[in-house]
Design a protein around this motif. Structure first.
Motif, PDB file in Angstrom:
ATOM      1  N   ASN A 381      -7.788   5.974   7.515  1.00 54.23           N
ATOM      2  CA  ASN A 381      -8.539   4.878   7.129  1.00 54.23           C
ATOM      3  C   ASN A 381      -7.543   3.879   6.442  1.00 54.23           C
ATOM      4  N   GLN A 382      -6.168   4.075   5.975  1.00 53.53           N
ATOM      5  CA  GLN A 382      -5.360   2.949   5.386  1.00 53.53           C
ATOM      6  C   GLN A 382      -4.112   3.568   5.491  1.00 53.53           C
ATOM      7  N   THR A 386      -1.445  -1.128   4.353  1.00 54.22           N
ATOM      8  CA  THR A 386      -2.709  -1.794   4.973  1.00 54.22           C
ATOM      9  C   THR A 386      -3.858  -0.829   4.406  1.00 54.22           C
ATOM     10  N   SER A 388      -7.179  -1.076   3.859  1.00 52.57           N
ATOM     11  CA  SER A 388      -8.505  -0.955   4.596  1.00 52.57           C
ATOM     12  C   SER A 388      -8.726  -0.934   5.913  1.00 52.57           C
ATOM     13  N   LEU A 389      -9.514  -0.252   6.216  1.00 50.34           N
ATOM     14  CA  LEU A 389      -9.886   0.317   7.615  1.00 50.34           C
ATOM     15  C   LEU A 389     -10.095  -1.135   8.367  1.00 50.34           C
ATOM     16  N   SER A 390     -10.486  -1.962   7.651  1.00 53.23           N
ATOM     17  CA  SER A 390     -10.772  -3.261   8.740  1.00 53.23           C
ATOM     18  C   SER A 390      -9.454  -4.001   8.816  1.00 53.23           C
ATOM     19  N   GLN A 391      -8.294  -3.621   8.087  1.00 55.33           N
ATOM     20  CA  GLN A 391      -7.082  -4.525   8.537  1.00 55.33           C
ATOM     21  C   GLN A 391      -6.273  -3.407   9.461  1.00 55.33           C
ATOM     22  N   PHE A 395      -7.404   0.637  14.814  1.00 54.17           N
ATOM     23  CA  PHE A 395      -8.578   1.127  13.977  1.00 54.17           C
ATOM     24  C   PHE A 395      -7.761   2.546  13.225  1.00 54.17           C
ATOM     25  N   GLN A 396      -8.200   3.609  13.373  1.00 52.54           N
ATOM     26  CA  GLN A 396      -7.861   4.778  12.489  1.00 52.54           C
ATOM     27  C   GLN A 396      -6.339   5.432  13.077  1.00 52.54           C
ATOM     28  N   GLU A 457     -15.330   7.880  18.455  1.00 49.79           N
ATOM     29  CA  GLU A 457     -15.329   6.474  18.808  1.00 49.79           C
ATOM     30  C   GLU A 457     -15.280   5.921  19.950  1.00 49.79           C
TER      31      GLU A 457
END
Length: 642
Positions: A381-382, A386, A388-391, A395-396, A457
């Motif tokens: 997730n990071q 980086t 956070s996952l949003s960044q 994605f993962q 996903e």
């Protein structure tokens, strides 16, 4: 009692395959679950395992993570698996069954915590970290039979230790040795700072054990010295009965009976090959030309600095920006001439590749397929940079740049010209983390899977993938391929011989008489497959062809060869003339080749006999590498031109 013959698969070309273009990809249906692991069960069925996740396909009221894919119809059927198979290891057993070992703890949505310590009532999965799962491959007609289902009950059959990302390797007597692993999920097998490289505060499993069990698990020092990058260690059985084991940058020969390690040179150029660097690794074909001497080929992976791998939580670098390695190395761990083992620089790959997989093809070349140009296997997730996952740009996924074009390595070509992708098409499907590939009975290659995400996903850069493809190697350009008759449906140990006959029209004029045996393949998200390519020997004086393998012994008559411990073989014949292969068994074990002690066979002892074997090796073929094999694996093979 007749024994069903799932392991004898003849590479005769079907009409549908013959119509395909050499070098092309063709989509071939859905696997229903993402193919993290798959293996060839018989001439009809491919078995597939995913990690526990939210696949749309359901079974018993919860998402399925097991299926079986029909080679003829390209249709899949879900199968029930009770425990979480995430990054289990697997191996064929001597009787044709398949076993998987370990996995991860019970999880819920998004790989979240389960509803109870050992079971999740949403996904319906049990803790799989000690599991031993057994499957007897069946045909489509018998799939509903209870005897054809996964046996998965850790309360009855389980390992001594918790193992996630463990290695599994078959020994000469059919025993499986299980090495290392994590005790639960994580990116790499270490904490930072790494103050406890042995147990990592309870997160690492630095032990080995056997199936069938030989007792309590034992600490293996190599799992301590390679702490961090030792998941899915590369393991290969050698002629001596020792194992070549490679992880992190270290290499050893290991005696699993005595737990004695012999250090070999480190991997050159700082290139890691094990997960998550995930290089492609294979044993080169064993042939008369190399005196059946095992040589390993290591290609790709990553030379990323050690600190960049971080710890159990995530990488300490934005891995998707780091280029994969093009480096290739050969290693002969046990040189026949007694020289010191040493890595040898080989031709660089055409492009850097992580998560590539080698497939040993029946013509003696190696196909590398799947993978990416940057980064590593795994998901997170990071990263350290980086947060956070949003960044996260993919994605993962911790890799980027999927490679759609395979390449072929010819080990016999002059140095500098061993790699080529000429005439090979490209796929548009990203095959990243948890993608797999295996050789099919008709010598095409099945490709499936890919899911660098914690759960299913479908709307991310590299989504969960269910679509299969079949790749047709260059030899599909041939206008004539072997058609074999006389294949039996059953075989009893010690029973009568049977004939396999190719027709005179099955002529491959550019090839010498040859019968290539390839062990039935299996593939996991680790690099490479468990296939071994095995060559033959042709007597120039008699024009007789003898099947060759490390597990052969010879009778006094040059036409008699004992074929020991057959697992699951796919047989491809390419012959200039009509040839009948007579395969059969015998209960009369009075040949001088072996002395019987109830259940096992041993090489004869004594100077006179040893000298005779040395002469025979020179004139016919390399003799067995193993000194003991199971009685039930005996077959007498005759061959003669007709």
């Amino acid at each position: 009692m007749p024994h069903i013959l799932p392991w004898l698969v003849l590479s005769s070309l079907s009409l549908s395959a013959s119509a395909q273009k050499a070098g092309s990809f063709v989509q071939a249906g859905s696997t229903l679950v993402s193919a993290m692991m798959m293996f060839l069960g018989n001439e009809e069925m491919v078995y597939i395992l995913d990690k526990t996740e939210g696949n749309p396909a359901q079974i018993d009221g919860h998402p399925a993570w097991g299926s079986v894919w029909n080679i003829n119809t390209h249709q899949a059927t879900t199968m029930s698996v009770l425990t979480n198979t995430f990054c289990a290891s697997g191996m064929h057993l001597p009787n044709g069954s398949y076993a998987t070992f370990g996995g991860n703890n019970a999880i819920s949505i998004g790989s979240g915590s389960s509803s109870s310590p050992s079971y999740d009532d949403v996904y319906g999965d049990y803790d799989g970290r000690k599991s031993i799962r057994i499957l007897n491959p069946c045909t489509q007609a018998d799939l509903s039979s209870q005897a054809c289902q996964w046996y998965d009950n850790p309360a009855v059959l389980s390992m001594q230790d918790l193992r996630w990302y463990a290695a599994a390797e078959a020994l000469g007597d059919g025993t499986i040795v299980l090495i290392g692993g994590f005790t639960w999920g994580g990116y790499v097998n270490r904490n930072m700072p790494n103050v406890d490289p042995e147990y990592e505060g309870g997160a690492a499993t630095p032990t080995y054990e056997f199936y069938p069990s030989r007792g309590a698990a034992t600490v293996m020092n190599f799992m301590i010295t390679t702490s961090g990058l030792n998941s899915y260690a590369h393991t290969y059985l050698m002629s001596s009965g020792k194992l070549l084991v490679q992880a992190n940058l270290s290499t050893i020969l290991w005696d699993p009976d005595q737990n004695v390690e012999t250090p070999l040179p480190n991997m050159p150029n700082g290139v890691a090959r094990v997960y998550p660097a995930s290089g492609a690794v294979a044993m080169l074909p064993l042939t008369p030309a190399n005196n059946y001497t095992p040589t390993l080929l290591f290609c790709g992976g990553s030379d990323m600095p050690a600190d960049y791998y971080g710890d159990y939580s995530w990488p300490f670098y934005n891995t998707w920006t780091y280029p994969a390695s093009t480096d290739c190395q050969r290693l002969t761990p046990e040189p026949r001439d007694g020289s010191t083992p040493a890595y040898q620089q080989d031709d660089a790959m055409l492009v850097g590749r992580t998560m590539g997989q080698f497939i040993t093809l029946p013509d003696g070349t190696l196909l590398v397929i799947n993978g990416a140009t940057n980064g590593t296997a795994g998901f997170a997730n990071q990263t350290l940079y980086t947060p956070s996952l949003s960044q996260m740009p993919f994605f993962q996924s911790l890799a980027s740049g999927p490679i759609g074009t395979p390449a072929i390595y010819n080990p016999n070509a002059p140095k500098g010209s061993r790699w080529s992708n000429a005439g090979l098409a490209s796929t548009t499907i990203a095959r990243m983390y948890h993608s797999t590939a295996i050789l099919l009975p008709d010598a095409s290659v099945l490709i499936a899977g890919s899911n660098p995400n914690a759960d299913v996903e479908l709307n991310v850069p590299y989504p969960t993938t269910y679509t299969t493809e079949i790749f047709y190697p260059p030899y599909f350009a041939s206008s004539v391929r072997p058609q074999v008759t006389g294949v039996p449906q059953t075989l009893s140990y010690g029973g009568p011989y049977f004939n396999l006959t190719t027709q005179p029209t099955a002529v491959a004029t550019a090839l010498p008489p040859v019968a290539t045996l390839t062990t039935t393949t299996s593939s996991t998200s680790k690099s490479g497959t468990m296939a071994r390519d095995l060559d033959s020997y042709t007597s120039a004086s008699r024009r007789e062809t003898y099947l060759g393998r490390r597990d052969l012994k010879f009778g006094d008559d040059a036409n008699q060869i004992w074929f020991l411990n057959p697992r699951c073989y796919a047989v491809r014949l390419e012959l200039k003339a009509s040839v009948t292969w007579r395969l059969g068994g015998s209960d009369d074990m009075s040949l001088a080749v072996a002395q019987v002690d109830s259940t096992r066979f041993r090489e004869p002892a004594g100077t006179e006999q040893a000298a005779a074997w040395q002469t025979r090796r020179h004139s016919i073929i390399a003799v067995t590498d193993h000194t003991a094999v199971e009685r039930r694996g005996m077959f007498l093979i005759h061959s003669a031109t007709v």
